[in-house]
Design a protein around this motif. Sequence first.
Motif, PDB file in Angstrom:
ATOM      1  N   UNK A 131       0.749  -1.061   0.130  1.00 40.22           N
ATOM      2  CA  UNK A 131       0.076  -0.227   0.002  1.00 40.22           C
ATOM      3  C   UNK A 131       0.688   1.234   0.014  1.00 40.22           C
ATOM      4  N   UNK A 132       1.980   1.337   0.342  1.00 36.76           N
ATOM      5  CA  UNK A 132       2.962   2.367   0.225  1.00 36.76           C
ATOM      6  C   UNK A 132       3.019   3.009  -0.855  1.00 36.76           C
ATOM      7  N   UNK A 133       3.160   1.943  -1.915  1.00 34.80           N
ATOM      8  CA  UNK A 133       3.319   2.687  -3.242  1.00 34.80           C
ATOM      9  C   UNK A 133       2.097   3.261  -3.762  1.00 34.80           C
ATOM     10  N   UNK A 134       0.920   2.597  -3.169  1.00 32.71           N
ATOM     11  CA  UNK A 134      -0.283   3.478  -3.548  1.00 32.71           C
ATOM     12  C   UNK A 134      -0.237   4.757  -3.012  1.00 32.71           C
ATOM     13  N   UNK A 135       0.176   5.032  -1.813  1.00 35.87           N
ATOM     14  CA  UNK A 135       0.301   6.068  -0.900  1.00 35.87           C
ATOM     15  C   UNK A 135       0.972   7.055  -1.759  1.00 35.87           C
ATOM     16  N   UNK A 136       2.010   6.597  -2.500  1.00 42.91           N
ATOM     17  CA  UNK A 136       3.141   7.350  -3.296  1.00 42.91           C
ATOM     18  C   UNK A 136       2.270   7.976  -4.413  1.00 42.91           C
ATOM     19  N   UNK A 137       1.255   7.181  -4.790  1.00 43.08           N
ATOM     20  CA  UNK A 137       0.556   7.563  -5.896  1.00 43.08           C
ATOM     21  C   UNK A 137       1.204   7.197  -7.216  1.00 43.08           C
ATOM     22  N   UNK A 138       1.839   5.862  -7.190  1.00 42.07           N
ATOM     23  CA  UNK A 138       2.734   5.604  -8.232  1.00 42.07           C
ATOM     24  C   UNK A 138       1.429   5.090  -9.449  1.00 42.07           C
ATOM     25  N   UNK A 139       1.416   5.341 -10.521  1.00 42.93           N
ATOM     26  CA  UNK A 139       0.579   4.947 -11.405  1.00 42.93           C
ATOM     27  C   UNK A 139       0.337   3.426 -11.676  1.00 42.93           C
ATOM     28  N   UNK A 140      -0.862   3.307 -11.512  1.00 44.16           N
ATOM     29  CA  UNK A 140      -1.272   1.611 -11.471  1.00 44.16           C
ATOM     30  C   UNK A 140      -1.122   0.842 -10.323  1.00 44.16           C
ATOM     31  N   UNK A 141      -0.555   1.403  -9.441  1.00 42.77           N
ATOM     32  CA  UNK A 141      -0.080   0.701  -8.039  1.00 42.77           C
ATOM     33  C   UNK A 141      -1.312   0.137  -7.524  1.00 42.77           C
ATOM     34  N   UNK A 142      -2.481   0.703  -7.503  1.00 46.91           N
ATOM     35  CA  UNK A 142      -3.899   0.091  -6.835  1.00 46.91           C
ATOM     36  C   UNK A 142      -4.298  -1.066  -7.516  1.00 46.91           C
ATOM     37  N   UNK A 143      -4.337  -0.786  -9.050  1.00 52.13           N
ATOM     38  CA  UNK A 143      -4.991  -2.045  -9.826  1.00 52.13           C
ATOM     39  C   UNK A 143      -3.804  -3.105  -9.648  1.00 52.13           C
ATOM     40  N   UNK A 144      -2.697  -3.027  -9.842  1.00 58.04           N
ATOM     41  CA  UNK A 144      -1.676  -4.243  -9.566  1.00 58.04           C
ATOM     42  C   UNK A 144      -1.959  -4.938  -8.620  1.00 58.04           C
ATOM     43  N   UNK A 145      -1.832  -4.189  -7.315  1.00 61.51           N
ATOM     44  CA  UNK A 145      -2.058  -4.750  -5.894  1.00 61.51           C
ATOM     45  C   UNK A 145      -3.442  -5.723  -6.002  1.00 61.51           C
ATOM     46  N   UNK A 146      -4.354  -5.239  -6.565  1.00 59.42           N
ATOM     47  CA  UNK A 146      -5.632  -5.790  -6.634  1.00 59.42           C
ATOM     48  C   UNK A 146      -5.735  -6.947  -7.406  1.00 59.42           C
ATOM     49  N   UNK A 147      -4.676  -7.101  -8.366  1.00 59.69           N
ATOM     50  CA  UNK A 147      -4.654  -8.260  -9.199  1.00 59.69           C
ATOM     51  C   UNK A 147      -5.361  -7.973 -10.569  1.00 59.69           C
ATOM     52  N   UNK A 148      -5.642  -6.856 -10.912  1.00 58.14           N
ATOM     53  CA  UNK A 148      -6.311  -6.396 -12.141  1.00 58.14           C
ATOM     54  C   UNK A 148      -5.374  -5.952 -13.469  1.00 58.14           C
ATOM     55  N   UNK A 149      -4.149  -5.638 -13.059  1.00 64.14           N
ATOM     56  CA  UNK A 149      -3.254  -5.504 -14.010  1.00 64.14           C
ATOM     57  C   UNK A 149      -1.927  -6.110 -13.609  1.00 64.14           C
ATOM     58  N   UNK A 150      -1.053  -6.562 -14.495  1.00 60.36           N
ATOM     59  CA  UNK A 150       0.155  -7.079 -14.206  1.00 60.36           C
ATOM     60  C   UNK A 150       1.215  -6.068 -13.689  1.00 60.36           C
ATOM     61  N   UNK A 151       2.289  -6.538 -12.999  1.00 61.57           N
ATOM     62  CA  UNK A 151       3.410  -5.764 -12.245  1.00 61.57           C
ATOM     63  C   UNK A 151       3.999  -4.782 -13.335  1.00 61.57           C
ATOM     64  N   UNK A 152       4.226  -5.161 -14.508  1.00 65.17           N
ATOM     65  CA  UNK A 152       5.019  -4.486 -15.471  1.00 65.17           C
ATOM     66  C   UNK A 152       4.298  -3.240 -15.917  1.00 65.17           C
ATOM     67  N   UNK A 153       2.991  -2.951 -15.527  1.00 63.86           N
ATOM     68  CA  UNK A 153       2.186  -1.602 -15.602  1.00 63.86           C
ATOM     69  C   UNK A 153       2.409  -0.723 -14.935  1.00 63.86           C
TER      70      UNK A 153
END
Length: 533
Positions: A131-153
């Motif tokens: 969640x720390x990378x979500x807090x940093x507002x890194x693009x697509x972090x939320x969707x990747x953590x939720x399993x909706x996008x691959x990490x390379x996004x």
Amino acid sequence: MTKLFTTTALLIVMALPASAVQPAEGETLAESQTYTYWLLDAIKTLDPAKNTDVEGSDVLRQLFEGLLNEDGTGGMVPGAAESYDESEDRLTYTFTLRDARWSNGDPVTAGDFVYAWRRVVDPRTASEYAWFLELMNIRNATQIIAGQLPPDQLGVRAIDDKTLEVRLTAPTPFFLKTLAHATTYPVPQRVVEEHGDAWTQPGNLVGNGAFTLDSHTLGVDITLSRNPDYWDAANVVMQTVRGVTVNDNNVGLTRYLAGELDRVQIPAGQYPRLSQEHPDQAVSIPYACSYAYVFNVSDKGPAALKDVRVRQALSLGLNRDIIVNQVLQGGQKPAYSWTHWAIDGFQAPDAEIASMTQEERSDRARALLAEAGYGPDNPVSLTLQYNMDENHKKLAIAAQQFWKPLGVKITLNNVEWKVHTDRMQSQDFDMARYAWCADYNEASTFLDWFRTDGYNSGKWSNAEYDRLLADSKTAEDTAPLYKRAEEILAAEVPAAFVYHYAKVDMINPAIRGIPTRNVTNSWYAKDLYRLAE
């Protein structure tokens, strides 16, 4: 204006030194450059993606280096990056890495940061700090953590070996402050993939920090030595750093006084005496951590705590003045907010509870419990869990005694740190002692903890609170949003806030370079040196 800010920021970072602390004129260095400090608990992991503990962060800060470091006052200075640029829209940061090597001689590249950050958000890593990378507002972090996008996004890419680009979803004023945090450190992909979970073991671990790992006996000690391949090794004086685990704080103090340790936390109640007896060694400085009793309001939690009146009563019943003035006695302050009072720019709301006498608070608590259907004939019965430490035990016993006259029956449960945190993460507790220390010097580091999808071990949830924290990420003025968030916490009481920390330590005066003006208490062994005694 944005161009001016961007240019100024770039020039400032390029002009800043590496912040190495050097002996002053006339100081004589000790022949043996060693530093030995006290650890309360075993360090659970040396993997930057999996660490959650302050003690672990202290060690990781020596073994690895992020894009930026903190100086002695908490200001951001160059680390693995020697400069950065910020786009006009404040959504893209471009970092230029310095020439640096891993401890095995391999070059540190932008790709190492890309790999590390993708690994943090990859659900397969099971990082508790994703969640720390979500807090940093890194693009697509939320969707990747939720399993909706691959990490390379993830919004991070290596333009070339020395150029790292980071893309954000929204302008984030505190973004640069997050870059000294252990979760953002690079890791060597080849080593991680070769050794798997064993990559952090002595003999396997490869870092880019000023020190390397010599040995680690879990729950006993950890030893680090100066890294000759560190880019600034010529300016590192300290040769050996050792952390020694002593679960009993009083035993730790005894070992310090015997000369076995160079730094130890002062046990509760002993600062006044020790500051008189050892004025050159006893220190108390603001430390951005807050102590609380977290209430489990999840489906697995006790029914009583789902009633806000019970939670309010428990908070009112805590005599914080006795806790800080008679039990701790080290410069701590009563907590009526979650955010530490010394955090940069924080404006605490007026708390009604703070202006009441303890007698008034206790009367209000009894009335609330009666409204909720509890009293001497039908007491609230709860278990308070805390991890092993004499200070935590003293406070738990005090809380038990404060609540007893209100008709609240408390059973105390003392467990090891790993058991304690595991139970909190799985909501296997009624009430639990917890403390949160700032990851960076801004109020959101505290307030994000209670977001519905934050760390939030008690699983409290409030839609308005979540909106405030979401809005704060793009707000020009965050102060009113943070203030309102604290008002909601005061009304809903997902935890009883107990006190705001001070760092109360005994420090060997021969050890120099320990920061005393950084509220996050981030220290770097590369800045330490030992004087001849």
